[in-house]
Motif scaffolding. Structure first.
Motif, mmCIF file in Angstrom:
data_model
loop_
_atom_site.group_PDB
_atom_site.id
_atom_site.type_symbol
_atom_site.label_atom_id
_atom_site.label_comp_id
_atom_site.label_asym_id
_atom_site.label_seq_id
_atom_site.Cartn_x
_atom_site.Cartn_y
_atom_site.Cartn_z
ATOM 1 N N UNK A 72 -17.044 14.469 -15.288
ATOM 2 C CA UNK A 72 -17.365 13.153 -14.748
ATOM 3 C C UNK A 72 -16.541 12.967 -13.476
ATOM 4 N N UNK A 73 -17.198 12.960 -12.335
ATOM 5 C CA UNK A 73 -16.498 12.816 -11.054
ATOM 6 C C UNK A 73 -16.537 11.365 -10.620
ATOM 7 N N UNK A 74 -15.355 10.828 -10.313
ATOM 8 C CA UNK A 74 -15.235 9.425 -9.934
ATOM 9 C C UNK A 74 -14.568 9.333 -8.565
ATOM 10 N N UNK A 75 -15.368 9.282 -7.490
ATOM 11 C CA UNK A 75 -14.791 9.247 -6.152
ATOM 12 C C UNK A 75 -14.059 7.927 -5.876
ATOM 13 N N UNK A 76 -12.895 8.045 -5.265
ATOM 14 C CA UNK A 76 -12.187 6.894 -4.713
ATOM 15 C C UNK A 76 -12.278 7.010 -3.204
ATOM 16 N N UNK A 77 -12.959 6.070 -2.576
ATOM 17 C CA UNK A 77 -13.089 6.083 -1.126
ATOM 18 C C UNK A 77 -12.298 4.922 -0.529
ATOM 19 N N UNK A 78 -11.775 5.138 0.672
ATOM 20 C CA UNK A 78 -10.975 4.126 1.358
ATOM 21 C C UNK A 78 -11.612 3.656 2.656
ATOM 22 N N UNK A 79 -12.688 4.310 3.105
ATOM 23 C CA UNK A 79 -13.418 3.908 4.298
ATOM 24 C C UNK A 79 -14.731 3.244 3.863
ATOM 25 N N UNK A 80 -15.082 2.095 4.389
ATOM 26 C CA UNK A 80 -14.306 1.281 5.309
ATOM 27 C C UNK A 80 -13.333 0.349 4.586
ATOM 28 N N UNK A 81 -13.446 0.319 3.262
ATOM 29 C CA UNK A 81 -12.505 -0.390 2.410
ATOM 30 C C UNK A 81 -12.496 0.334 1.076
ATOM 31 N N UNK A 82 -11.469 0.124 0.244
ATOM 32 C CA UNK A 82 -11.498 0.768 -1.079
ATOM 33 C C UNK A 82 -12.751 0.367 -1.853
ATOM 34 N N UNK A 83 -13.321 1.330 -2.575
ATOM 35 C CA UNK A 83 -14.564 1.062 -3.305
ATOM 36 C C UNK A 83 -14.320 0.485 -4.693
ATOM 37 N N UNK A 84 -13.050 0.218 -5.039
ATOM 38 C CA UNK A 84 -12.717 -0.420 -6.315
ATOM 39 C C UNK A 84 -11.691 -1.515 -6.056
ATOM 40 N N UNK A 85 -11.645 -2.508 -6.945
ATOM 41 C CA UNK A 85 -10.690 -3.602 -6.787
ATOM 42 C C UNK A 85 -9.269 -3.166 -7.102
ATOM 43 N N UNK A 86 -9.104 -2.365 -8.149
ATOM 44 C CA UNK A 86 -7.786 -1.979 -8.637
ATOM 45 C C UNK A 86 -7.624 -0.473 -8.490
ATOM 46 N N UNK A 87 -7.070 -0.029 -7.355
ATOM 47 C CA UNK A 87 -6.942 1.406 -7.076
ATOM 48 C C UNK A 87 -6.052 2.082 -8.109
ATOM 49 N N UNK A 88 -4.921 1.470 -8.414
ATOM 50 C CA UNK A 88 -3.994 2.092 -9.365
ATOM 51 C C UNK A 88 -4.623 2.209 -10.750
ATOM 52 N N UNK A 89 -5.248 1.149 -11.214
ATOM 53 C CA UNK A 89 -5.903 1.194 -12.524
ATOM 54 C C UNK A 89 -6.994 2.251 -12.574
ATOM 55 N N UNK A 90 -7.735 2.378 -11.484
ATOM 56 C CA UNK A 90 -8.809 3.367 -11.406
ATOM 57 C C UNK A 90 -8.249 4.783 -11.523
ATOM 58 N N UNK A 91 -7.165 5.063 -10.813
ATOM 59 C CA UNK A 91 -6.569 6.394 -10.872
ATOM 60 C C UNK A 91 -5.948 6.671 -12.232
ATOM 61 N N UNK A 92 -5.367 5.670 -12.854
ATOM 62 C CA UNK A 92 -4.759 5.863 -14.168
ATOM 63 C C UNK A 92 -5.791 6.166 -15.256
ATOM 64 N N UNK A 93 -7.047 5.830 -14.998
ATOM 65 C CA UNK A 93 -8.110 6.127 -15.965
ATOM 66 C C UNK A 93 -8.580 7.579 -15.907
#
Length: 245
Positions: A72-93
Motif C-alpha cells: 500500500x503506497x501512500x504518497x506524501x506531497x508538499x507541492x503546492x501544499x501538503x496533501x494531508x492535514x497532519x503530516x506527522x500523524x500520516x507518517x507515523x501510520x
C-alpha cells in the motif's frame, strides 16, 4: 507495526526495470519492508518524491510498482501544499517511509519549511523504518556529496543528522564521487563517510551500522576515514546478497 529499534536503510538502489511497467521495486525496497516486521496485512509505505518536485508521473510509476509488489503506497506531497492535514500523524501510520532521489539540497530546504526535520526524528524513534535512494539516503546523515548545485559535485552539510556520519552514493557509477569523498575526508571537511555502489544499502540500528546489503552481484559498500597522515583511508564492507537478487 514498528521496528524493534530505530532503523534506517540508506541506499543507492531499490528500483529495477519493469516487465509490464516502467519500474518495479527491487529487493532493497522489500528489505525495508522486512525490517519493519509487518505481517498479516499489506505493508504501508509512505512515499516522498520531494527531491524531484513531487512529479505526478513519478508517483504514478511508484504506485504501479507498489501494486505489483502487494504494498500500500501512500504518497506524501508538499507541492503546492501538503496533501494531508497532519503530516506527522500520516507518517507515523506507515511501516516504512521511502524517500526518492533528486536534489537533496532542495529536499532538505523544503522539509525544513514544513517542520519535517523535527518530525522525522520522532517518526524514526517511534520505529517507522526510514529508507530511500540517493538523496533519500544522504538526507538521514549529517552530510554528503551532491550535484544539487550544478554539474560539479560538491559537499552538502545540512542533512538531518539522525546518523552521525557522512554519506556517499552512486560510488561506482559516477566517476567524481569516489575522488571527491576522498578529498573531503582527507581535508577534514567530511568526517567518517559510509558509501554505497549502485544496488547497495546500509542498514543502521539506532546510529550503528549493522550490515550492508545488495540487490546486485559484485557491488560493495565502503567506509572512508581520515588517517593520521591526513589522507583518506577506504575500507570495503562486503554486503550480504538479498533474496531475489
Amino acid at each position: 507495526m514498528a521496528a524493534d529499534a530505530p532503523t534506517i536503510l540508506a541506499t543507492s538502489g531499490g528500483y529495477v526495470p519493469g516487465r509490464r511497467t516502467r519500474v518495479e521495486f527491487g529487493p532493497l525496497v522489500h528489505h525495508a519492508v522486512d525490517l519493519s516486521g509487518v505481517s498479516g496485512r499489506r505493508p504501508r509505505v509512505g512515499y516522498l518524491g520531494t527531491a524531484g518536485g513531487d512529479q505526478g508521473w513519478a508517483i504514478a510509476d511508484r504506485q504501479e510498482a507498489a501494486r505489483l509488489a502487494g504494498l500500500e503506497l501512500n504518497p506524501l506531497t508538499l507541492f503546492t501544499m501538503p496533501n494531508v492535514d497532519d503530516v506527522e500523524g500520516y507518517l507515523l501510520e506507515q511501516d516504512v517511509v521511502w524517500v526518492d532521489g533528486g536534489s537533496v539540497a532542495n529536499l532538505l530546504a523544503v522539509w525544513r519549511v514544513h517542520g519535517l526535520d523535527a518530525i522525522f526524528r520522532r517518526v524514526w524513534e517511534a520505529g517507522v523504518v526510514l529508507a530511500g535512494v540517493s538523496a533519500g539516503s544522504i538526507c538521514w546523515h549529517t552530510s554528503g556529496t551532491t550535484d544539487s548545485f550544478g554539474p560539479e559535485l560538491r559537499a552538502v552539510h545540512d542533512g538531518l543528522g539522525l546518523l552521525p556520519f557522512a554519506n556517499g552514493v552512486h560510488y561506482d557509477s559516477e566517476e567524481r564521487r569516489r575522488p571527491l569523498v576522498h578529498e573531503l575526508v582527507g581535508s577534514g571537511e567530511l568526517g567518517t563517510t559510509y558509501c554505497t555502489d549502485d544496488g547497495v544499502g546500509l542498514v543502521y540500528r539506532g546510529t550503528e551500522l549493522v550490515e550492508a546489503v545488495t540487490e546486485r552481484r559484485g557491488q560493495g559498500a565502503y567506509v572512508v576515514t581520515r588517517g593520521s597522515d591526513g589522507r583518506a583511508v577506504e575500507e570495503r564492507i562486503e554486503p550480504r546478497r538479498l533474496p531475489g537478487s
